[in-house]
Design an enzyme around this catalytic site. Structure first.
Site, short mmCIF file in Angstrom:
data_model
loop_
_atom_site.label_atom_id
_atom_site.label_comp_id
_atom_site.label_asym_id
_atom_site.label_seq_id
_atom_site.Cartn_x
_atom_site.Cartn_y
_atom_site.Cartn_z
N THR A 60 0.55 -1.21 -0.06
CA THR A 60 -0.46 0.13 -0.52
C THR A 60 0.99 1.27 -0.47
O THR A 60 0.98 1.96 -0.71
CB THR A 60 -0.95 0.11 1.31
OG1 THR A 60 -1.66 -0.86 1.38
CG2 THR A 60 -1.87 1.06 1.60
N CYS A 61 1.68 1.39 0.89
CA CYS A 61 2.32 2.83 1.20
C CYS A 61 3.58 2.63 -0.52
O CYS A 61 3.39 3.43 -1.05
CB CYS A 61 3.89 2.33 2.16
SG CYS A 61 3.16 1.60 3.44
N ASN A 62 3.40 1.76 -1.26
CA ASN A 62 4.97 1.76 -2.27
C ASN A 62 3.63 1.84 -3.63
O ASN A 62 4.35 3.10 -3.91
CB ASN A 62 5.40 0.22 -1.91
CG ASN A 62 6.71 0.48 -3.39
OD1 ASN A 62 7.36 1.04 -3.64
ND2 ASN A 62 5.93 0.31 -4.49
#
Length: 171
Positions: free
Chosen positions: A58-60
């Protein structure tokens, strides 16, 4: 753990983050970590985004790319700097910035010991999924002259109140 920071609160002043300043000549090499003193933002409007981990799905794949894609929109709303922070080391954050080509647009900061995030009450324990006891909650905040004017902390998976659209609406 400290009580969670809120709108109207000041950012903690007694902690230092680490980062490797962007250097176009070091695209295939590690940068040299520098201190990122929060006092640097005392006369600025900044967005700080906390994520559980660099390179995580999700972050990347969602969170960072959206802020990178809307960087100019944030600037038009008066944001002078965008900082992504997680409980990692500055070399991982430097590599993540290079991998995602954020270049000089987003400061990729490390809070290796979780001191900054703990002082803001934005730590979560993710030992149940093998990530460790000191991880950042997923959040975004706007600070104007070190005072929090917006805070969006995710209560579940995904990106909503900590996403760039929510931040842009708050500006």
């Amino acid at each position: 753990m400290a009580q969670q920071i809120s709108v109207g609160s000041s950012l903690p002043s007694n902690v230092t983050l680490k980062y490797c300043p962007y250097d176009a000549e070091l695209q295939n090499a590690c940068g040299i970590p520098q201190n990122l003193e929060l006092d640097r933002f005392k006369d600025k409007k900044v967005v700080i985004v906390g994520v559980p981990g660099a390179f995580t799905p999700t972050c990347n794949n969602t969170h960072l790319p959206e802020f990178h894609a809307h960087y100019e929109d944030l600037k038009k709303k008066g944001v002078e700097e965008v900082i992504f922070v997680t409980t990692s080391d500055p070399f991982v954050m430097d590599a993540w910035g290079k991998w995602t080509k954020t270049n000089d647009k987003i400061i990729m900061a490390a809070d290796g010991n979780g001191e900054f995030l703990s002082a803001m009450g934005l730590i979560q324990d993710l030992t149940s999924v093998g990530f460790g006891a000191v991880r950042s909650k997923r959040f975004a905040l706007v600070a104007d002259h070190l005072k929090v004017t917006y805070l969006g902390v995710e209560s579940g998976h995904g990106v909503s109140v900590s996403g760039v659209k929510a931040v842009l609406e708050a500006l």
